[in-house]
Design a protein around this motif. Structure first.
Motif, PDB file in Angstrom:
ATOM      1  N   CYS A 115       0.729  -0.881   0.049  1.00 60.00           N
ATOM      2  CA  CYS A 115      -0.376   0.015   0.142  1.00 60.00           C
ATOM      3  C   CYS A 115       0.568   0.931  -0.052  1.00 60.00           C
ATOM      4  CB  CYS A 115      -0.729  -0.262   1.324  1.00 60.00           C
ATOM      5  SG  CYS A 115      -2.695   1.493   1.424  1.00 60.00           S
ATOM      6  N   ASN A 116       0.906   1.547   1.339  1.00 57.27           N
ATOM      7  CA  ASN A 116       2.139   2.460   1.233  1.00 57.27           C
ATOM      8  C   ASN A 116       3.644   2.111   1.777  1.00 57.27           C
ATOM      9  OD1 ASN A 116       0.490   4.660   0.943  1.00 57.27           O
ATOM     10  ND2 ASN A 116       0.108   5.330   3.076  1.00 57.27           N
ATOM     11  N   ILE A 117       3.729   0.975   2.390  1.00 56.52           N
ATOM     12  CA  ILE A 117       4.836  -0.355   2.002  1.00 56.52           C
ATOM     13  C   ILE A 117       4.777  -1.361   2.039  1.00 56.52           C
ATOM     14  CG2 ILE A 117       5.628   1.576   3.743  1.00 56.52           C
ATOM     15  CD1 ILE A 117       5.493  -0.462   6.193  1.00 56.52           C
ATOM     16  N   ARG A 140      -5.053  -1.729  -1.959  1.00 55.00           N
ATOM     17  CA  ARG A 140      -5.554  -0.421  -1.273  1.00 55.00           C
ATOM     18  C   ARG A 140      -6.875  -0.824  -0.489  1.00 55.00           C
ATOM     19  NH1 ARG A 140      -4.070   1.814  -5.886  1.00 55.00           N
ATOM     20  NH2 ARG A 140      -2.714   3.658  -5.535  1.00 55.00           N
ATOM     21  N   LEU A 141      -7.745  -2.055   0.151  1.00 58.54           N
ATOM     22  CA  LEU A 141      -8.249  -2.544   0.683  1.00 58.54           C
ATOM     23  C   LEU A 141      -7.995  -3.846   1.539  1.00 58.54           C
ATOM     24  CD1 LEU A 141     -11.043  -3.820  -2.875  1.00 58.54           C
ATOM     25  CD2 LEU A 141     -11.169  -2.149  -0.932  1.00 58.54           C
ATOM     26  N   TYR A 142      -8.494  -3.608   2.554  1.00 53.51           N
ATOM     27  CA  TYR A 142      -8.523  -4.811   3.909  1.00 53.51           C
ATOM     28  C   TYR A 142      -9.468  -5.500   4.512  1.00 53.51           C
ATOM     29  CZ  TYR A 142      -7.061  -5.348   8.948  1.00 53.51           C
ATOM     30  OH  TYR A 142      -7.545  -5.852  10.335  1.00 53.51           O
ATOM     31  N   PHE A 143      -9.472  -6.453   4.261  1.00 56.13           N
ATOM     32  CA  PHE A 143     -10.841  -7.305   4.441  1.00 56.13           C
ATOM     33  C   PHE A 143     -10.529  -8.325   6.276  1.00 56.13           C
ATOM     34  CE2 PHE A 143     -11.232  -8.069  -0.184  1.00 56.13           C
ATOM     35  CZ  PHE A 143     -12.044  -7.022  -0.355  1.00 56.13           C
ATOM     36  N   GLU A 144     -11.684  -8.419   6.030  1.00 59.60           N
ATOM     37  CA  GLU A 144     -12.404  -9.007   7.585  1.00 59.60           C
ATOM     38  C   GLU A 144     -12.400  -9.764   7.751  1.00 59.60           C
ATOM     39  OE1 GLU A 144      -9.780  -6.605  11.897  1.00 59.60           O
ATOM     40  OE2 GLU A 144     -12.257  -7.273  11.729  1.00 59.60           O
ATOM     41  N   ILE A 164       5.651   8.751   9.185  1.00 61.15           N
ATOM     42  CA  ILE A 164       5.571   6.795   9.722  1.00 61.15           C
ATOM     43  C   ILE A 164       5.637   6.205   8.242  1.00 61.15           C
ATOM     44  CG2 ILE A 164       4.682   5.262  10.787  1.00 61.15           C
ATOM     45  CD1 ILE A 164       4.179   7.894  13.186  1.00 61.15           C
ATOM     46  N   PRO A 165       6.432   5.254   7.429  1.00 61.01           N
ATOM     47  CA  PRO A 165       5.941   4.079   7.031  1.00 61.01           C
ATOM     48  C   PRO A 165       5.259   3.326   7.156  1.00 61.01           C
ATOM     49  CG  PRO A 165       8.184   3.783   7.711  1.00 61.01           C
ATOM     50  CD  PRO A 165       7.603   4.870   8.770  1.00 61.01           C
ATOM     51  N   SER A 166       3.856   3.918   7.154  1.00 60.28           N
ATOM     52  CA  SER A 166       2.392   2.639   7.365  1.00 60.28           C
ATOM     53  C   SER A 166       1.283   3.357   6.677  1.00 60.28           C
ATOM     54  CB  SER A 166       2.708   2.731   8.879  1.00 60.28           C
ATOM     55  OG  SER A 166       1.109   1.709   9.008  1.00 60.28           O
ATOM     56  N   GLN A 167       0.201   2.722   7.097  1.00 60.28           N
ATOM     57  CA  GLN A 167      -0.936   2.925   6.802  1.00 60.28           C
ATOM     58  C   GLN A 167      -2.295   3.297   7.185  1.00 60.28           C
ATOM     59  OE1 GLN A 167       1.679   0.975   4.022  1.00 60.28           O
ATOM     60  NE2 GLN A 167       0.295  -0.024   5.684  1.00 60.28           N
ATOM     61  N   ASN A 168      -2.585   4.223   7.302  1.00 58.18           N
ATOM     62  CA  ASN A 168      -4.199   4.278   8.319  1.00 58.18           C
ATOM     63  C   ASN A 168      -5.821   3.669   7.818  1.00 58.18           C
ATOM     64  OD1 ASN A 168      -5.005   6.306   6.462  1.00 58.18           O
ATOM     65  ND2 ASN A 168      -6.004   7.901   8.162  1.00 58.18           N
ATOM     66  N   CYS A 169      -6.491   3.749   8.368  1.00 57.13           N
ATOM     67  CA  CYS A 169      -7.721   3.005   8.161  1.00 57.13           C
ATOM     68  C   CYS A 169      -9.037   3.054   9.935  1.00 57.13           C
ATOM     69  CB  CYS A 169      -7.481   1.509   7.157  1.00 57.13           C
ATOM     70  SG  CYS A 169      -8.900   0.899   6.733  1.00 57.13           S
ATOM     71  N   MET A 191      -6.843   2.882   2.738  1.00 57.87           N
ATOM     72  CA  MET A 191      -7.279   2.183   2.706  1.00 57.87           C
ATOM     73  C   MET A 191      -8.920   1.805   2.760  1.00 57.87           C
ATOM     74  SD  MET A 191      -5.087  -1.314   3.811  1.00 57.87           S
ATOM     75  CE  MET A 191      -4.380  -0.279   5.221  1.00 57.87           C
ATOM     76  N   ILE A 192      -9.036   1.086   2.346  1.00 55.73           N
ATOM     77  CA  ILE A 192     -11.091   0.767   2.628  1.00 55.73           C
ATOM     78  C   ILE A 192     -10.910  -0.217   3.212  1.00 55.73           C
ATOM     79  CG2 ILE A 192     -13.333   0.695   1.848  1.00 55.73           C
ATOM     80  CD1 ILE A 192     -12.466   3.199  -0.573  1.00 55.73           C
TER      81      ILE A 192
END
Length: 454
Positions: free
Chosen positions: A147-149, A283-287, A218-223, A243-244
């Motif tokens: 994503c970003n990293i 760019r997607l995050y699933f649970e 910070i090399p990370s992603q927010n959601c 991400m979504i």
């Protein structure tokens, strides 16, 4: 397709592939609740024997849910690579297991093979594997996403920093965020479960995390893990989301109970590409989690493990950055005790990796389940050995908003140190720059959140 066997002088006759798959499953209280579990250990062994001799082609030719009637089935069927499938369709499930576990079979071999398999085949082989089989096989497979990293590299253990707050108070959330970062947590995502999933609340939390990430580089992603529609509206109104997120299920009916369709997720993915702040390509995050279809009364007599595999077939279609099963979260109705939770976590991780998706696990339990912190620490060790892409961490292992127990920040740090795992490379570089890491290990100032106030 032979659906009977003689075991110790007793003939066991099963009526359908669906029944064989259900009764070959390891003991799960959810299957018992649904009335589809094996009645005895002997019947379970008989079902495993029958399943092991079934051909992969028979599994595909006898769909558990008709693709004409179920969107998830159509998506899974549409992804099968015909050339690879034709080369293995006459393998039995036991032959597939032997190939997966063979010393000469590499992770790249398994990734190539997997595109010729459907989700039910992957579930079938997992049912005749031991816990150690599941650990060994999954550890072969490296799934990289960006994503970003980029995360998922061999020898790494990424983590989701989950700084939830019972009132969505930004100051309280940031305090937990600082502590987590000080332990080296957060390379997979800084992800918040909001109490209030209104668009305005989602916007506020996205801005707060994005601003903090930008301030400290910070090399990370927010959601923010609200419903996909709330996130989409927030992004359209200018909220910075890398991400979504969305929870998904293994049947179309269960997904509809979540208020989602495949076309909605495709729309969200496109929106994230055009208006999100993540650089991508994922760019997607699933649970997910075993039992959700049963709780939605949308399981159609299919066992919860097979339905979980179908989750991953559905997820694969969208090329997500991360996926995780929230194992042990729903409660004892579906996974009764620590033995069932540990088994489910190993199954889910293996099945996810065999779908070529970046698989993580929320190693957790609720307060009314027969499990404790020692049990989930055991699962943490097993999954880290299995090469899990990431795990979720909360302050002191206690999520004060969702009211369940998970892994703590220092648990992740301990797993890394004990099993010689590192954070994602770019995140580790940042930790060294901040002085949180020294020479690849936590420094003397690690765990001190005040470093973010200097």
């Amino acid at each position: 397709m032979k659906l009977s066997t003689n075991y110790l002088g007793t003939v066991y006759q099963f009526s359908t592939l669906k029944e064989v798959l259900a009764k070959a499953n390891e003991e799960k209280s959810g299957d018992r609740l649904a009335g589809i579990a094996a009645e005895t250990v002997q019947e379970r062994i008989a079902a495993k024997e029958v399943l092991s001799n079934i051909m992969l082609g028979d599994i595909r030719e006898n769909p558990l849910l008709n693709p004409e009637e179920d969107e998830v089935s159509r998506i899974i069927e549409g992804q099968v690579n015909e050339r690879i499938y034709q080369s293995i369709k006459n393998w039995s499930v036991s032959e597939l297991r032997e190939y997966i576990l063979h010393d000469d079979t590499t992770g790249e071999d398994l990734k190539r093979l997997s595109i010729g398999l459907n989700s039910e085949m992957i579930a079938a082989v997992a049912k005749i594997m031991s816990n150690l089989d599941l650990v060994h096989a999954a550890n072969k497979i490296e799934i990289l996403t960006k994503c970003n990293i980029t995360i998922g590299q061999k020898g790494t253990l990424a983590s989701r920093l989950q700084p939830n707050h019972p009132t969505d108070n930004v100051e309280g959330m940031i305090a937990s965020l600082k502590e987590g970062l000080a332990y080296g947590i957060g390379d997979a995502v800084i992800g918040i479960n909001p109490v209030d999933d209104s668009v305005e609340s989602v916007k506020r939390l996205l801005h707060a995390t994005h601003d903090f990430i930008q301030e400290w580089q910070i090399p990370s992603q927010n959601c923010v893990l609200a419903h996909v529609t709330a996130q989409m509206k927030a992004i359209k109104q200018g909220a910075p989301a890398d991400m979504i997120f969305q929870s998904i299920a293994g049947t179309e009916a269960a997904n509809r109970s979540f208020g989602i369709t495949a076309s909605m997720l495709e729309e969200a993915n496109q929106l994230a590409k055009v208006h999100g702040t993540g650089t991508g390509p994922q760019r997607l995050y699933f649970e997910t989690g075993q039992g959700s279809e049963l709780s939605a009364e949308a399981h159609f007599g299919i066992d919860q493990m097979t339905l979980e595999a179908r989750n991953y077939g559905f997820a694969r279609f969208f090329d997500p950055f991360i996926v995780n099963t929230v194992v042990g979260f729903i409660g004892p109705e579906y996974l009764y005790n620590s033995k069932q939770v540990i088994r489910a976590g190993l199954e889910d991780h293996f099945m996810g990796k065999m779908h070529n998706i970046p698989m993580g696990v929320d190693i957790c339990y609720t307060n009314h389940i027969k499990a404790d912190q020692n049990d989930i620490e055991d699962l943490g060790v097993l999954l880290t050995a299995a090469g899990v892409n990431f795990i979720i961490a909360t302050p002191m292992g206690d999520d004060c908003m969702l009211n369940y127990q998970s892994m703590s920040y220092h648990d992740v740090a301990t797993l890394r140190q004990t099993l010689n795992k590192k954070p994602a490379p770019l995140f580790e570089e940042w930790l060294e720059k901040m002085g949180i890491f020294e020479n690849g290990k936590l420094s003397k100032i690690a765990g001190d959140p005040t470093i973010f106030t200097r």
